[in-house]
Enzyme design. Sequence first.
Site, mmCIF file in Angstrom:
data_model
loop_
_atom_site.group_PDB
_atom_site.id
_atom_site.type_symbol
_atom_site.label_atom_id
_atom_site.label_comp_id
_atom_site.label_asym_id
_atom_site.label_seq_id
_atom_site.Cartn_x
_atom_site.Cartn_y
_atom_site.Cartn_z
ATOM 1 N N ILE A 1 -12.981 23.431 -9.764
ATOM 2 C CA ILE A 1 -13.095 22.039 -10.195
ATOM 3 C C ILE A 1 -11.899 21.807 -11.096
ATOM 4 O O ILE A 1 -11.824 22.353 -12.195
ATOM 5 C CB ILE A 1 -14.408 21.789 -10.980
ATOM 6 N N SER B 1 -9.232 19.361 -13.153
ATOM 7 C CA SER B 1 -9.078 18.043 -13.770
ATOM 8 C C SER B 1 -7.610 17.633 -13.726
ATOM 9 O O SER B 1 -6.724 18.439 -14.042
ATOM 10 C CB SER B 1 -9.530 18.080 -15.230
ATOM 11 N N CYS C 1 -3.928 16.496 -14.229
ATOM 12 C CA CYS C 1 -3.000 16.666 -15.351
ATOM 13 C C CYS C 1 -1.612 16.261 -14.868
ATOM 14 O O CYS C 1 -0.874 17.076 -14.320
ATOM 15 C CB CYS C 1 -3.000 18.125 -15.816
ATOM 16 N N ARG D 1 -8.542 15.771 -20.137
ATOM 17 C CA ARG D 1 -9.951 16.108 -20.422
ATOM 18 C C ARG D 1 -10.790 14.843 -20.558
ATOM 19 O O ARG D 1 -11.667 14.731 -21.414
ATOM 20 C CB ARG D 1 -10.084 16.960 -21.691
ATOM 21 N N THR E 1 -4.922 20.997 -29.989
ATOM 22 C CA THR E 1 -5.380 20.065 -28.944
ATOM 23 C C THR E 1 -6.747 19.460 -29.270
ATOM 24 O O THR E 1 -7.002 18.296 -28.971
ATOM 25 C CB THR E 1 -5.447 20.770 -27.569
ATOM 26 N N ASP F 1 -13.728 17.204 -25.672
ATOM 27 C CA ASP F 1 -13.688 17.234 -24.208
ATOM 28 C C ASP F 1 -14.610 16.134 -23.701
ATOM 29 O O ASP F 1 -15.824 16.186 -23.933
ATOM 30 C CB ASP F 1 -14.165 18.613 -23.709
ATOM 31 N N ARG G 1 -15.202 15.202 -20.549
ATOM 32 C CA ARG G 1 -15.435 15.279 -19.102
ATOM 33 C C ARG G 1 -16.907 15.507 -18.743
ATOM 34 O O ARG G 1 -17.686 15.984 -19.546
ATOM 35 C CB ARG G 1 -14.615 16.433 -18.500
ATOM 36 N N THR H 1 -12.611 29.591 -12.844
ATOM 37 C CA THR H 1 -12.542 28.907 -14.137
ATOM 38 C C THR H 1 -12.629 29.907 -15.284
ATOM 39 O O THR H 1 -13.139 31.020 -15.112
ATOM 40 C CB THR H 1 -13.690 27.880 -14.281
ATOM 41 N N LYS I 1 -18.153 24.501 -17.997
ATOM 42 C CA LYS I 1 -18.002 24.037 -16.620
ATOM 43 C C LYS I 1 -18.952 24.797 -15.688
ATOM 44 O O LYS I 1 -19.526 24.224 -14.771
ATOM 45 C CB LYS I 1 -16.559 24.285 -16.195
HETATM 46 N N1 LIG Z 1 -6.595 15.752 -24.406
HETATM 47 C C1 LIG Z 1 -5.768 16.679 -23.924
HETATM 48 N N2 LIG Z 1 -5.923 17.055 -22.652
HETATM 49 C C2 LIG Z 1 -5.096 18.006 -22.176
HETATM 50 C C3 LIG Z 1 -4.080 18.583 -22.936
HETATM 51 N N3 LIG Z 1 -3.421 19.471 -22.176
HETATM 52 C C4 LIG Z 1 -4.008 19.438 -20.958
HETATM 53 N N4 LIG Z 1 -5.027 18.565 -20.950
HETATM 54 C C5 LIG Z 1 -5.966 18.227 -19.889
HETATM 55 O O1 LIG Z 1 -6.881 19.276 -19.782
HETATM 56 C C6 LIG Z 1 -7.489 19.249 -18.501
HETATM 57 C C7 LIG Z 1 -7.582 20.697 -18.021
HETATM 58 O O2 LIG Z 1 -8.491 21.290 -18.847
HETATM 59 P P1 LIG Z 1 -8.330 22.712 -19.472
HETATM 60 O O3 LIG Z 1 -9.024 22.691 -20.795
HETATM 61 O O4 LIG Z 1 -6.904 23.154 -19.421
HETATM 62 O O5 LIG Z 1 -9.066 23.654 -18.513
HETATM 63 P P2 LIG Z 1 -10.527 23.510 -17.989
HETATM 64 O O6 LIG Z 1 -10.481 22.626 -16.791
HETATM 65 O O7 LIG Z 1 -11.477 23.126 -19.061
HETATM 66 O O8 LIG Z 1 -10.867 25.011 -17.651
HETATM 67 P P3 LIG Z 1 -10.372 25.922 -16.485
HETATM 68 O O9 LIG Z 1 -11.328 25.667 -15.351
HETATM 69 O O10 LIG Z 1 -10.438 27.298 -16.984
HETATM 70 O O11 LIG Z 1 -8.980 25.489 -16.127
HETATM 71 C C8 LIG Z 1 -6.628 18.328 -17.645
HETATM 72 O O12 LIG Z 1 -7.328 17.109 -17.477
HETATM 73 C C9 LIG Z 1 -5.395 18.103 -18.511
HETATM 74 O O13 LIG Z 1 -4.846 16.804 -18.309
HETATM 75 C C10 LIG Z 1 -3.941 18.150 -24.295
HETATM 76 O O14 LIG Z 1 -3.093 18.598 -25.039
HETATM 77 N N5 LIG Z 1 -4.806 17.203 -24.722
#
Ligand SMILES: Nc1nc2c(ncn2[C@@H]2O[C@H](COP(=O)(O)OP(=O)(O)OP(=O)(O)O)[C@@H](O)[C@H]2O)c(=O)[nH]1
Length: 351
Positions: free
Chosen positions: A189, A191, A193, A235, A255, A267, A269, A293, A298
């Site tokens: 899954i 998100s 970026c 996020r 962050t 977060d 989401r 992940t 999640k």
């Molecule tokens: N608010 C914010 N969002 C970020 C930043 N850097 C990346 N993102 C967002 O973080 C999201 C990805 O989430 P992550 O926390 O990297 O990973 P995750 O999806 O929770 O976990 P994994 O499944 O392990 O990848 C994407 O939507 C990115 O756009 C930041 O500095 N600030």
Amino acid sequence: MPELPSHASPFYPPHPLSASLVSKLDLNNARSESPPPGTLLSPAFTPPSTPGTDTPALLREPKSIPVDTTLQKSPKLLDRLPEVNCVVRARIPTVTGAEMFLHLYQNSEDNKEHLAIVFGRHIHSRSMYAPQPGETEKDRMTRGAYVGRLHPGRTSSRFDPQDPETSTTSAPPSISSSASALAAPLARIHSECYTGETAWSARCDCGEQLDEAARLMSLPSSTGGVIVYLRQEGRGIGLGEKLKAYNLQDLGSDTVEANLLLRHPADARSYGLATAILLDLGFGGDAGIRLLTNNPDKVRAVEGPNREVVVKERVPMIPLAWKTGGRKGIHGTEIEEYLRTKIGKMGHMIE
Ligand SMILES: Nc1nc2c(ncn2[C@@H]2O[C@H](COP(=O)(O)OP(=O)(O)OP(=O)(O)O)[C@@H](O)[C@H]2O)c(=O)[nH]1
């Protein structure tokens, strides 16, 4: 306005000039004696790798860790899953040589175009294949509701005399009926970026994770899989707010702090849409999935309110720089800080 077939776009009826332009430019038969000048080359001919950089050419199946979410505290989930409907699907040959089917979804929650990137011809969307009133075979093939492969002259969405796999079946095979689906299929899954996947940012490893998920799902030994690509940029706070968060990070916040300073949750989401899309693609039931992940929230959230999808195993997403002892992957103080905050403040399990 002439009668248009049901699959025609309401916005772009064919332009009368287009046919004459095509023949004038002879686009269909274009053959060049010498290579085109560099200025005319499409970016598709330039570096194929995404900003996440390439991943090592390991052909091994990924290591996974058994998961038992019944022992986990349940996060807050919606009582009911949203409705999803796959409105179009198309085959995409990719720059790595692997082929995938891009599925575009509409849903009952928002107007965003969430996607499923499907590796494996045996994985099919139920909503896509459901017959629609009044549609012709050409309509079905145009929206992607076909089995096997399209080719010029094909007339049936259900059978293809040139493909023995389709000639005896009237329904598309499901992932559970696929004999090769011995290991639980892989699912990620992801998100959105924009910065990490398109704009070469080295602040995060999102592009790298997308590459790695696609690579694992297209290994010759793989039973395929799906990347559910959710449009929850930053996020869930959106690109504009994420860019503000970047400025706050440059001013010294991490962050999580940056999101909170902007009055957003750390977060924002949710994953109900992902669960509904997985179900639509036949990933529900006890057979379960292997989820790629590091994010503990999640894992349980993707299962849905009544564990409609079961996460059997988790495949950790180790940053490429860590995996290769720094030879490949993303380097820099920003990415280190980003990963440190994910582990320290968000509980990410990056071994
Ligand atoms: N608010 C914010 N969002 C970020 C930043 N850097 C990346 N993102 C967002 O973080 C999201 C990805 O989430 P992550 O926390 O990297 O990973 P995750 O999806 O929770 O976990 P994994 O499944 O392990 O990848 C994407 O939507 C990115 O756009 C930041 O500095 N600030």
